[in-house]
Write an enzyme that holds these catalytic residues in place. Structure first.
Site, PDB file in Angstrom:
ATOM      1  N   GLU A 168       0.681  -1.017  -0.051  1.00 35.68           N
ATOM      2  CA  GLU A 168       0.083  -0.039  -0.082  1.00 35.68           C
ATOM      3  C   GLU A 168       0.899   1.407   0.231  1.00 35.68           C
ATOM      4  OE1 GLU A 168      -3.334   0.495  -0.403  1.00 35.68           O
ATOM      5  OE2 GLU A 168      -2.700   2.713  -0.135  1.00 35.68           O
ATOM      6  N   THR A 191      -5.668   2.297  -5.127  1.00 32.20           N
ATOM      7  CA  THR A 191      -5.567   0.794  -5.070  1.00 32.20           C
ATOM      8  C   THR A 191      -6.522  -0.055  -6.216  1.00 32.20           C
ATOM      9  OG1 THR A 191      -5.402   0.989  -2.610  1.00 32.20           O
ATOM     10  CG2 THR A 191      -5.645  -1.153  -3.565  1.00 32.20           C
ATOM     11  N   HIS A 230      -1.175   3.663   4.869  1.00 33.09           N
ATOM     12  CA  HIS A 230      -2.189   4.437   4.053  1.00 33.09           C
ATOM     13  C   HIS A 230      -2.263   5.800   4.768  1.00 33.09           C
ATOM     14  CE1 HIS A 230      -5.728   5.846   2.210  1.00 33.09           C
ATOM     15  NE2 HIS A 230      -5.781   4.822   1.424  1.00 33.09           N
ATOM     16  N   ASP A 290       1.282  -0.153  -4.953  1.00 30.51           N
ATOM     17  CA  ASP A 290       0.041   0.110  -5.813  1.00 30.51           C
ATOM     18  C   ASP A 290       0.005   1.621  -6.378  1.00 30.51           C
ATOM     19  OD1 ASP A 290      -0.519   1.391  -3.420  1.00 30.51           O
ATOM     20  OD2 ASP A 290      -2.477   0.503  -3.285  1.00 30.51           O
ATOM     21  N   HIS A 291       0.746   2.724  -5.718  1.00 30.86           N
ATOM     22  CA  HIS A 291       0.483   3.911  -6.183  1.00 30.86           C
ATOM     23  C   HIS A 291       1.603   4.785  -5.186  1.00 30.86           C
ATOM     24  CE1 HIS A 291      -2.326   4.490  -2.866  1.00 30.86           C
ATOM     25  NE2 HIS A 291      -3.028   3.621  -3.556  1.00 30.86           N
TER      26      HIS A 291
END
Ligand code: GP9
Ligand code: MN
Length: 402
Positions: A39, A81, A196, A255-256
């Protein structure tokens, strides 16, 4: 529609046919595929120290014993995500606005779970947030997942959760019995959660001391990444004790981004440089580590993006992307063709150049270069994004049968 599909499939076929097989083709034939979404994890955390302490001690060791891809970029847009999941499973681009998971869950897809199912694979996704987030419970039907282990499958309490849900350590711990009970071979996708925004951590989970920079958010980011690293270590420790380990391959990727460009001043301070427009693109690099028990570590320098993940996994399993679907990825294991990474906003990069905000840059010198270094790619960039949109908006996969 018939014409549209012929045009797109001709393009895809031409692209796929340029690829030469690598020596790694089929090394993981028949193995379980375990994918771990890291994440919000950007590549700059790897090998990074904060106050002399390693931010990712486990991932640093793991990548030395794995296929490691230092030139790998995320290609997500607003769907975050869910975009990363969509790209991995379909090898298509995300939409320019919103999330495909929310906007197009009724389409027909020839997704990774479905393709693998034709080779006898079971598929499951694991995530410690509620099943409705990002419309997963609905979209997973379209993608062909056999089972979604979500919040209601876990024991989630005040103590073992934070921010969006179950903390990564108990998440992996509670997932392992479920994983062990799946029919093999399987494709299992784990979506971590603790790292996150806004990067909250209970004191007992803070394994390195917080940095002391201008911005609390940037400081906290490195401590939640450190916690994530610990959770992945514990997952590997546990799985190594089971039969599953040697029968599986492990694909870990970011994911990013976690730190958006509004924090560039503070991040620049930590990275020790001023972040330029060109650096902003380079910051979209995310980790990609493929661990195959028994295989020696190797650095694979191919420039690539999330859209290439599926073809790379197929390559390792001895399968081929081109036998399957309308998709745009090519295996990262073969680096002998002109690789191009396209971002949703039309930015792109090759091994040598970056084109962003209307300007072409050399990666080596970081300087602006003549437009004609980048212009040969303009057509391909727009073509791929348009074709991908046509496929999604036209629900074209339903007409494409091999
Ligand atoms: C929530 C998790 C995080 O379930 O996937 O979502 P994000 O905000 O990163 O898209
Ligand atoms: Mn995410």
């Amino acid at each position: 529609d018939g014409e549209e599909i012929t045009e797109i499939s001709n393009y895809v076929e031409k692209k796929q046919n340029k690829i030469v097989r690598s020596d790694l083709h089929g090394v993981a034939k028949g193995k379980n595929v375990i994918v771990v979404f890291l994440e919000s994890t950007q590549a700059f955390v790897l090998d990074k120290h904060i106050n002399q302490e390693e931010v990712t001690p486990f991932l640093n060791k793991l990548k030395a014993n794995s296929l490691y891809f230092p030139n790998f970029y995320h290609q997500t847009a607003q769907g975050k995500t869910s975009d990363a999941e969509f790209i991995l499973d379909n090898s298509l681009y995300p939409l320019a606005g919103g999330s495909v998971f929310v906007r197009k869950p009724k389409n027909e897809y020839d997704s990774l779970p479905k393709i693998l199912k034709r080779s006898g694979y079971y598929s499951a996704s694991f995530h410690g947030n509620n099943a409705q987030f990002w419309n997963r419970s609905v979209m997973y039907e379209a993608l062909g997942y056999d089972r979604f282990f979500s919040e209601s499958d876990y024991n989630v309490t005040e103590e073992n959760s934070i921010n969006y849900g179950l903390k990564d350590l108990p998440f992996f711990e509670q997932s392992l019995p479920y994983l062990s009970s799946l029919p093999q071979p399987f494709y299992a996708k784990f979506l971590t959660l603790t790292n996150h925004f806004p990067f909250l951590l209970d004191p007992e989970d803070q394994l390195i001391s917080e940095m002391d920079a201008e911005q609390g958010l940037v400081n906290r980011y490195f401590t939640t990444v450190r916690y994530e690293d610990e959770a992945i270590k514990s997952f590997f420790d546990q799985i190594k004790d089971t039969e599953l380990y040697k029968n599986s391959i492990f694909v870990l990727f970011g994911d990013h981004y976690g730190i958006s460009k509004s924090y560039n001043d503070e991040l620049g301070e930590v990275l020790g440089k001023e972040i330029t427009v060109k650096d902003q693109v380079e910051l979209q690099k995310v980790p990609l580590i493929i661990h195959i028990p028994g295989l020696e570590g190797r650095v694979i320098n191919s420039v690539g993006g999330q859209i290439d993940l599926r073809a790379t996994i197929f390559d390792l399993l001895g399968m081929e992307e081109k036998e399957n679907s309308l998709s745009f990825g090519t295996s990262l294991l073969s680096d002998n063709h002109n690789r191009l990474v396209v971002f949703r906003d039309g930015t792109f990069t090759t091994d040598q150049y970056i084109f962003t905000e209307g300007t072409c840059y050399s990666k080596k010198t970081s300087k602006k270069v003549k437009r004609n270094k980048c212009s040969p790619y303009f057509n391909q960039v727009q073509t791929e994004l348009n074709y991908s949109d046509q496929i999604i908006y036209g629900d074209l996969i339903r007409f494409f049968k091999n």
